[in-house]
Write a protein that holds these residues in place. Structure first.
Motif, PDB file in Angstrom:
ATOM      1  N   PRO A  62       0.808  -1.228   0.000  1.00 49.76           N
ATOM      2  CA  PRO A  62       0.000   0.000   0.000  1.00 49.76           C
ATOM      3  C   PRO A  62       0.837   1.273   0.000  1.00 49.76           C
ATOM      4  N   LEU A  63       2.108   1.191   0.393  1.00 52.13           N
ATOM      5  CA  LEU A  63       2.958   2.378   0.398  1.00 52.13           C
ATOM      6  C   LEU A  63       3.232   2.877  -1.014  1.00 52.13           C
ATOM      7  N   ARG A  64       2.940   2.057  -2.020  1.00 51.77           N
ATOM      8  CA  ARG A  64       3.093   2.504  -3.413  1.00 51.77           C
ATOM      9  C   ARG A  64       2.040   3.545  -3.794  1.00 51.77           C
ATOM     10  N   ILE A  65       0.970   3.618  -3.035  1.00 48.75           N
ATOM     11  CA  ILE A  65      -0.127   4.532  -3.368  1.00 48.75           C
ATOM     12  C   ILE A  65       0.307   5.956  -3.048  1.00 48.75           C
ATOM     13  N   GLY A  66       0.487   6.760  -4.091  1.00 54.43           N
ATOM     14  CA  GLY A  66       0.959   8.124  -3.904  1.00 54.43           C
ATOM     15  C   GLY A  66      -0.164   9.082  -3.529  1.00 54.43           C
ATOM     16  N   HIS A 113      -4.652  -1.738  -7.449  1.00 47.88           N
ATOM     17  CA  HIS A 113      -3.863  -1.981  -8.658  1.00 47.88           C
ATOM     18  C   HIS A 113      -2.489  -1.331  -8.517  1.00 47.88           C
ATOM     19  N   THR A 114      -2.493  -0.092  -8.048  1.00 51.60           N
ATOM     20  CA  THR A 114      -1.237   0.622  -7.833  1.00 51.60           C
ATOM     21  C   THR A 114      -0.395  -0.057  -6.755  1.00 51.60           C
ATOM     22  N   THR A 140       0.827  -0.711 -13.651  1.00 51.40           N
ATOM     23  CA  THR A 140       0.712   0.586 -14.318  1.00 51.40           C
ATOM     24  C   THR A 140      -0.216   0.534 -15.521  1.00 51.40           C
ATOM     25  N   ASP A 141      -0.722  -0.652 -15.890  1.00 47.74           N
ATOM     26  CA  ASP A 141      -1.635  -0.745 -17.019  1.00 47.74           C
ATOM     27  C   ASP A 141      -2.957  -0.062 -16.674  1.00 47.74           C
TER      28      ASP A 141
END
Length: 273
Positions: free
Chosen positions: A4-8, A45-46, A51-52
């Motif tokens: 979840p840390l990928r979620i900007g 997804h993120t 990235t699609d």
């Protein structure tokens, strides 16, 4: 790896503006709010590092745990209505469905609102909320978001309900959730490590074994009673219709029928054993 840390923060701005208005204007409790729907899908997804592009939407869907009809009416009293559904409002300039669940349900999985003819199907919301994870917003508020298997559980029920009326948009979301598990390196590593039992059951078909894991997690979230209810709903659906649209979601030029068959087999496996 699901992280979840990928979620900007940029991807959270719209949800944040909605939540800020819900809390500051409507006095909703941040700990009762769960992001659902397409924005939930996009955030998950993120978090999987994908990235699609997915099917876009301009709406926001929020589930909110309430004690009863009176509390829900108190929260929405200050919100301008949008449409005639009794659950859609204009919040921060966005059309938002605010779906009540929790102690308001009677029976479990069904919410009835005063003045609204049709009840709301909130199957699994309590269970998914109980297994959800925290989503920290740029404003500092902390709301909840379903784990991937929780999101998939809600989508399976949505397919069962809407497909009988010829609606099949949920198939694309189900296929997306399947892809999260099948394409994840950590899940594949686990299938060759701690979860070789699933790989053996799938006769070394890694893609199928990944879906067995997804089904197992869905069952753990929903519990025995909700799984039995989902099985009954699934039994009334047209699996050929699901397979057709699932295959075309994977590729319109070369529909992936094998992927569709794996998905149906995996669902049957966790629903019926």
């Amino acid at each position: 790896m699901f992280d979840p840390l990928r979620i900007g923060t940029q991807s959270l701005d719209l949800i944040d503006s909605v939540v800020v208005e819900l809390i500051s204007g409507a006095k909703a409790d941040e700990t009762s709010i769960m992001v659902i729907g397409a924005h939930c899908r996009d955030l998950l997804h993120t978090a999987f590092g994908r990235t699609d592009l997915l099917r876009s939407t301009s709406d926001v869907d929020i589930a909110i745990a309430v004690d009863g009809d009176a509390e829900y009416r108190r929260i929405i009293a200050a919100l301008p209505r949008s449409g005639t559904t009794d659950i859609r409002f204009s919040i921060a300039g966005v059309a938002v469905d605010v779906v009540p669940f929790g102690d308001i349900e009677d029976p479990a999985g069904t919410t009835s609102l005063t003045g609204r003819t049709e009840s709301l199907d909130v199957f699994g919301f309590r269970e998914v909320f109980a297994h959800s994870i925290e989503l920290r917003l740029p404003s500092g508020y902390r709301v909840r978001i379903p784990v991937p298997a929780g999101y998939a559980a809600l989508k399976l029920k949505a397919w069962c309900d809407r497909s009988v009326n010829g609606e099949y948009k949920d198939v694309g979301d189900i296929a997306t959730a399947c892809g999260w598990y099948q394409d994840d390196a950590d899940i594949r590593a686990a299938l060759y490590g701690a979860r070789t039992d699933l790989l053996i059951r799938a006769e070394t078909d890694v893609d199928l074994a990944a879906l067995y894991l997804l089904g197992e997690e869905i069952a753990d979230i929903l519990g025995r009673v909700r799984v039995a209810e989902l099985a009954a709903a699934w039994d009334r659906t047209d699996r050929e219709l699901l397979a057709h649209h699932f295959a075309r979601h994977r590729s319109r030029t070369h529909p992936d029928h094998a992927a569709a068959n794996r998905a149906i087999l995996a669902v049957n496996n966790f629903l019926f054993g």
